[in-house]
Design an enzyme around this catalytic site. Structure first.
Site, short mmCIF file in Angstrom:
data_model
loop_
_atom_site.label_atom_id
_atom_site.label_comp_id
_atom_site.label_asym_id
_atom_site.label_seq_id
_atom_site.Cartn_x
_atom_site.Cartn_y
_atom_site.Cartn_z
N LYS A 1 76.42 -13.70 68.01
CA LYS A 1 75.47 -12.61 68.25
C LYS A 1 74.75 -12.84 69.58
CE LYS A 1 71.56 -10.33 65.92
NZ LYS A 1 70.61 -10.40 64.76
N SER B 1 70.25 -6.07 62.14
CA SER B 1 70.51 -6.02 63.56
C SER B 1 71.83 -6.71 63.97
CB SER B 1 69.36 -6.68 64.32
OG SER B 1 69.29 -8.05 64.04
N SER C 1 68.78 -9.01 58.60
CA SER C 1 69.71 -8.68 59.69
C SER C 1 71.08 -9.35 59.61
CB SER C 1 69.07 -9.02 61.05
OG SER C 1 68.15 -8.03 61.41
#
Lengths: 495, 99
Positions: free
Chosen positions: A74, A149, A173
């Site tokens: 990420k 997210s 997330s």
């Protein structure tokens, strides 16, 4: 689409090489990422070089739980020499000077770092639509979001563009996008994995965790990353269990007492999600679990508490972006104050600005006690709810989110509506618990539904055992998304 | 806390100034409406009696972590400056702050 442990077995047997695995993934990215848009960047040359090194190491007799296995990262985690942009204009062009501890642990275990995945800017959002750069689509339906997210990480795992990925979870997330994309996501207990090198959103809530194709892979990645780190004083010194070896061969739910929170199954829960999760709880019963009803009476205050605490911490953490040492600097000349005012206005997107505003407000003179201090006290009440619940059950079983994936654009313009979807995930962060999301069914429209097991702090072995046992009894995790790599070929040629 | 009707709404322009972040007129209008809704929502915590409840700052059972005060390798000057928007002579360039 093989898992990391299956690929590792093939590598050990000499059935394939790490270079071949990476080449196959690069081809998959080439095939579908123009549509899915889960990656912000892929450094093919660097990945192939790491794969060659892994193959060479294996040839000299070296092993390792992830030797030669590609993992996507990420965009919020620092990987030395790679961009780390947090999907924000503020950090466009930023190159990480060092590895996050979790990333260094993956490297030491032999993993190949494949590329950087899209996310909501600074991890603020639940749809990945708040990325400053691109919209990621759900591999199960291109009209739907992948969640957020860590939406890019979930999408690339579900689309067959990565074997596994890292995400971060401040209020859900990792778990919510895993649920929306039909993969497995684990948020470790607060302090189980070092946060060093994770760009901070809310320091008392953030955790790094794995996103994988099955529970066994999640256990493997957690085992690699967990442990104390002198660079993060909030990382826990507790010994790290062998999570993978502790997984059941069969019967892992037998005799386990699972709690179903009454407050999580009331109004507001989508009927298809409720049906899938109820069926999953029934399956757990068939597998020998004892299911008891529990109560978490402060559930209705969780979202308000979370947004006050998380935004307060975010407003402080993001004050470092001042256009001086790194990050965006305005081109307009002016004094120092003008430099801050303009650089921050130009660099941050709307959701980040809203959260900085809320955080600044609840910490400001005259409002601190009424909002921030009060929220910290309600956080105590929420923790006590869980302390009491875990006296009655070993783990909690519940939905990941009240609905399946949202349509693209559905939450735009109404941030509060998006926040309310986090109701079943934020509590684990507020109370420092661990939580595992895994697939438990599909809606009529073909969207995945996520099941969540919550465990007490440092209860990872327990939730992984429950999840693995459920996964062994069902086949949801083996289904493939219609927009995953190779699906068009499969449909056309029956490969 | 007073009831909702007694509460003043957040002045987004004032708060944005505290956060050192300009808002343009359109943003300020949109945020004012959105923040009013969000603040109104989080205000529901005032229903709860929290008398005598200790605040939780973080959920981990650790406090006051100390380490030996030893010199350790860190970023070099070059590395520390590598992402600077403006630098010269081994230093960050900033606007003049002292006349």
């Amino acid at each position: 689409m093989l898992t990391a442990h299956e690929l590792q077995d093939r590598l050990v047997r000499g059935d394939c090489s790490s270079v071949e695995i990476v080449q196959e993934l690069l081809a998959a990215i080439q095939e579908v990422d123009g549509t899915i848009r889960g990656y912000l960047s892929v450094d093919a040359e660097a990945a192939l070089a790491q794969a060659r090194a892994a193959d060479a190491a294996r040839a000299t007799g070296r092993g390792g739980p992830l030797l030669g296995i590609p993992v996507a990262i990420k965009d919020v985690l620092n990987v030395a020499g790679q961009p780390c942009g947090c999907a924000s204009k503020m950090l466009r062009g930023y190159v990480a000077p060092y590895d996050a501890t979790a990333v260094a642990a993956l490297r030491a275990a032999g993993a190949v770092l494949l590329g950087r995945t899209n996310m909501d800017e600074f991890a603020m959002g639940s749809t990945t639509e708040n990325s400053a750069f691109q919209v990621t689509r759900n591999p199960w339906s291109l009209e739907h979001v992948p969640g957020g997210s860590s939406g890019g990480s979930a999408a690339v795992v579900a689309a067959g563009e990565a074997v596994a990925a890292l995400g971060s979870d401040t209020g859900g997330s990792i778990r919510q996008p895993a649920g929306f994309c039909g993969c497995v996501g684990l948020k470790p207990s607060y302090g189980r994995v070092s946060r060093y090198g994770l760009t901070a959103f809310a320091s008392s809530l953030d955790q790094i965790g794995p996103m994988t194709r099955d529970v066994r892979d999640a256990a493997r990645l957690l085992g690699v990353m967990a442990g104390h780190d002198p660079h993060d004083s909030t990382s826990l010194p507790a010994p790290v269990e062998d999570y993978e070896a502790g997984l059941p061969v069969s019967g892992g739910l037998r005799g386990m007492r699972l709690g179903m929170p009454r407050e999580y199954f009331g109004g507001g829960l989508d009927t298809e999600v409720e049906a899938a999760v109820s069926a999953a709880v029934e399956e757990c019963r068939r597998q020998g679990a004892e299911v008891v009803e529990i109560s978490l009476p402060h559930t209705r205050y969780a979202i308000a508490t979370y947004y006050i605490v998380a935004c307060a911490e975010a407003s402080a953490n993001l004050s470092r972006f001042d256009g001086v040492r790194y990050g965006h600097r305005t081109a307009v000349a002016g004094d120092a104050t003008e430099l801050y005012l303009r650089s921050r206005a130009e660099g941050f997107g709307a959701e980040v600005k809203r959260r900085i505003l809320l955080g600044t407000y609840v910490l400001s003179s005259g409002y601190h006690d009424a909002y921030y201090l009060r929220a910290q006290k309600v956080r105590t009440l929420i923790r006590r709810d869980f302390d009491a619940a875990f006296e009655r059950c070993a783990a909690i079983v519940c939905p990941v989110a009240p609905t399946a994936a949202y349509r693209l654009g559905a939450t735009g313009g109404d941030p509060l509506k998006m926040y309310l979807g986090d109701v079943f995930t934020v509590t684990a962060n507020l109370a420092g618990l661990c939580g595992l999301a895994l697939p438990c069914g599909f809606t009529a429209a073909g969207l995945p539904v996520g099941l969540q097991f919550l465990g007490p702090a440092l209860g990872e072995a327990r939730v992984l055992r429950a999840g693995r046992a459920y996964e062994q009894a069902t086949a949801w995790h083996t289904r493939r998304a219609p927009h995953a790599a190779g699906m068009a070929r499969t449909e056309a040629g029956g490969k | 806390m007073a009831s909702n009707s007694d509460q003043q709404s957040m002045d987004v322009n004032y708060i944005a100034r505290l956060a050192r972040m300009n808002l343009d007129a359109l943003e300020a209008r949109q945020f004012q409406t959105q923040m009013d809704g969000i603040v109104d929502y989080v205000r529901q915590l005032s229903e709860l009696d929290v008398e005598g409840v200790e605040p939780t700052a973080h959920a981990a059972p650790i406090q006051n972590v100390f380490r030996e005060d030893l010199a350790q390798p860190g970023l070099t000057q070059e590395q520390a400056l590598a992402n600077a928007p403006a630098q010269s002579g081994g230093q960050f360039i900033v606007p003049k702050i002292v006349e």
